[in-house]
Design a protein around this motif. Structure first.
Motif, PDB file in Angstrom:
ATOM      1  N   LEU A  53     -17.006   9.323  -2.764  1.00  9.32           N
ATOM      2  CA  LEU A  53     -16.439  10.414  -3.551  1.00  9.32           C
ATOM      3  C   LEU A  53     -17.510  11.448  -3.893  1.00  9.32           C
ATOM      4  CD1 LEU A  53     -13.533  10.832  -4.759  1.00  9.32           C
ATOM      5  CD2 LEU A  53     -14.438   9.896  -6.883  1.00  9.32           C
ATOM      6  N   ALA A  54     -18.694  10.964  -4.277  1.00  9.08           N
ATOM      7  CA  ALA A  54     -19.774  11.858  -4.699  1.00  9.08           C
ATOM      8  C   ALA A  54     -20.355  12.635  -3.520  1.00  9.08           C
ATOM      9  CB  ALA A  54     -20.874  11.047  -5.393  1.00  9.08           C
ATOM     10  N   GLN A  57     -18.382  15.565  -2.001  1.00  7.24           N
ATOM     11  CA  GLN A  57     -18.249  16.795  -2.779  1.00  7.24           C
ATOM     12  C   GLN A  57     -19.091  17.919  -2.184  1.00  7.24           C
ATOM     13  OE1 GLN A  57     -16.033  17.009  -5.534  1.00  7.24           O
ATOM     14  NE2 GLN A  57     -15.521  15.038  -4.606  1.00  7.24           N
ATOM     15  N   GLY A  61     -17.141  21.026  -0.198  1.00  2.00           N
ATOM     16  CA  GLY A  61     -17.162  22.300  -0.922  1.00  2.00           C
ATOM     17  C   GLY A  61     -17.263  23.508   0.005  1.00  2.00           C
ATOM     18  N   ALA A 108     -11.847  12.546  -2.195  1.00  2.00           N
ATOM     19  CA  ALA A 108     -12.833  13.532  -2.631  1.00  2.00           C
ATOM     20  C   ALA A 108     -12.309  14.957  -2.579  1.00  2.00           C
ATOM     21  CB  ALA A 108     -14.099  13.407  -1.770  1.00  2.00           C
ATOM     22  N   LEU A 112     -11.501  18.373  -6.118  1.00  2.00           N
ATOM     23  CA  LEU A 112     -12.336  19.541  -5.814  1.00  2.00           C
ATOM     24  C   LEU A 112     -11.467  20.753  -5.492  1.00  2.00           C
ATOM     25  CD1 LEU A 112     -14.994  20.915  -5.290  1.00  2.00           C
ATOM     26  CD2 LEU A 112     -15.121  19.775  -3.063  1.00  2.00           C
ATOM     27  N   GLY A 334     -18.175  21.745  -6.143  1.00  2.00           N
ATOM     28  CA  GLY A 334     -18.544  20.524  -5.427  1.00  2.00           C
ATOM     29  C   GLY A 334     -19.927  20.029  -5.807  1.00  2.00           C
ATOM     30  N   ASN A 337     -19.631  18.543  -9.244  1.00  2.00           N
ATOM     31  CA  ASN A 337     -19.027  17.206  -9.192  1.00  2.00           C
ATOM     32  C   ASN A 337     -20.039  16.171  -8.720  1.00  2.00           C
ATOM     33  OD1 ASN A 337     -16.563  18.093 -10.107  1.00  2.00           O
ATOM     34  ND2 ASN A 337     -15.618  18.198  -8.084  1.00  2.00           N
ATOM     35  N   PHE A 338     -20.832  16.530  -7.711  1.00  2.00           N
ATOM     36  CA  PHE A 338     -21.853  15.613  -7.205  1.00  2.00           C
ATOM     37  C   PHE A 338     -22.861  15.267  -8.301  1.00  2.00           C
ATOM     38  CE2 PHE A 338     -26.062  14.994  -5.181  1.00  2.00           C
ATOM     39  CZ  PHE A 338     -25.786  13.833  -4.472  1.00  2.00           C
ATOM     40  N   TYR A 341     -21.340  12.980 -10.954  1.00  2.00           N
ATOM     41  CA  TYR A 341     -21.254  11.602 -10.453  1.00  2.00           C
ATOM     42  C   TYR A 341     -22.621  10.920 -10.526  1.00  2.00           C
ATOM     43  CZ  TYR A 341     -16.492  12.280  -8.717  1.00  2.00           C
ATOM     44  OH  TYR A 341     -15.142  12.489  -8.617  1.00  2.00           O
TER      45      TYR A 341
END
Length: 379
Positions: A53-54, A57, A61, A108, A112, A334, A337-338, A341
């Motif tokens: 998931l991480a 991102q 993106g 993911a 986003l 993105g 989000n990374f 995480y």
């Protein structure tokens, strides 16, 4: 189609895929027994999903900025639904690990794209209010996930839980395909993937401040999730059911904070809201440290304030990024989000070292210090 209805579709799509992170956590012992595997490998099914998931991102993106929102989200939901079905049919832990990675890759794209589309569709005060509503809907997943998973798992096992995710993924895929428009701004037509914009996001003063604050906020929040049960068990002798109720209290006040967050940003502006909410978060940490050791009542009061602060703050960073970066909106969100995480992942690793050496005082004292540094940087 009304923009408010689109907002709810985006919110529930993101909430459905986010359920995969913790829906089956109550069934981990059963999973270990049924698949004849180790405790380590069972926990890896949780970690690999989060890692996928991480990492995705920062991959997705730029693709979302280049190819469009629907062009990435709908295939992602298809992958998610098929991978969830694969998880339900997995006959070994290694098959499950493979499909969990695939599930994370598909999942993911959804939150986003959702945050990016909200940035596309709304502006100013309305954008802040809609982003707060979206965060409130998204917060349903971690709050209700283990409860729903436990209920389904009690009569259908872990296979039933993953089948539920697959069916819900297909339902939301159909709804999204019928309802969601393409919102990629016309100014970006014909532009290639924005991988080169990564340095620009970090060099931008607003971008750098938001990324630092996001890391600290999620480090703080997951510090409470990871270490609060130990505090409640050792110091107050609470059982699992009572601890669950306290987490429900924490999430309830988080929802209240999310509801108010849009109004705060509308009145103060997103930049001032970032500084204000960081100051409130710092205050909540400073109050929690002594309150945790006074009595259970004071702990609950201070914890309610922490939950309110979390909800108040979470929608501010993505709103700011949506305002600051137009052509690289998905790329910027993105990267954010990374980074958040990473904050989640750092909480149990670094927090364990601090908590073992100095308990609540050292753990949350260091968190408060770092939050203070982030506040000064943001100013």
């Amino acid at each position: 189609m009304s923009s408010r209805f689109i907002l709810y579709v985006l919110g529930f799509c993101a909430a459905i895929v986010s359920l995969a992170q913790n829906l089956y956590v109550p069934l981990l012992p059963q999973l270990q027994h049924d698949l004849h595997t180790s405790f380590y490998l069972v926990n890896m099914t949780v970690s690999l999903f989060t890692i996928s998931l991480a990492v995705m991102q920062i991959v997705l993106g730029p693709m979302i900025d280049y190819k469009g929102r629907r062009a990435v989200m709908l295939p992602g939901m298809i992958i998610y639904a098929l991978a969830s079905l694969g998880c339900s049919l997995a006959s070994s832990v290694y098959m499950l690990l493979f499909f969990r990675v695939l599930q994370g890759i598909g999942a993911a794209a959804v939150p986003l794209v959702a945050a990016t589309m909200i940035g596309d569709l709304f502006e100013g005060k309305v954008r802040a209010e809609r982003m707060a509503t979206y965060q409130m809907i998204l917060g349903i997943a971690p709050a209700l996930g283990p409860l729903i998973g436990g209920i389904i798992g009690s009569f259908a096992g872990y296979a039933g839980v993953f089948s539920f995710l697959s069916v819900m993924g297909i339902v939301m895929l159909v709804v999204a395909a019928l309802v969601l428009p393409e919102t990629k701004p016309a100014i970006m037509q014909g532009k290639g993937p924005g991988f080169r914009s990564f340095p620009q996001i970090f060099k931008n003063r607003t971008g750098a401040a938001v990324l630092l604050v996001g890391f600290i906020l999620y480090y703080m929040f997951y510090g409470f999730i990871v270490f609060l049960p130990d505090v409640l068990t050792i110091h107050y002798r609470l059982d699992a059911k009572q601890i669950g109720l306290i987490f429900l209290l924490l999430m309830s006040f988080s929802f209240i904070g999310s509801k108010i967050s849009g109004n705060v940003q509308g009145r103060m502006g997103s930049v001032n809201s970032l500084i204000f909410t960081c100051a409130i978060a710092l205050l909540s940490l400073v109050l929690f440290i002594p309150a945790a050791g006074l009595s259970l009542i004071w702990l609950l009061v201070s914890l309610s304030f922490v939950g309110f602060t979390v909800g108040l703050t979470m929608s501010v960073p993505p709103t700011l990024l949506a305002e600051e970066f137009v052509e690289e909106r998905a790329t910027a969100i993105g990267v954010y989000n990374f980074v958040r995480y990473l904050g989640m992942a750092a909480a149990p690793m670094l927090g364990s070292l601090l908590y073992q050496r100095g308990g609540v005082l050292l753990l949350f004292g260091c968190t408060a210090f770092i939050m203070g540094v982030a506040l000064l940087f943001a100013r």
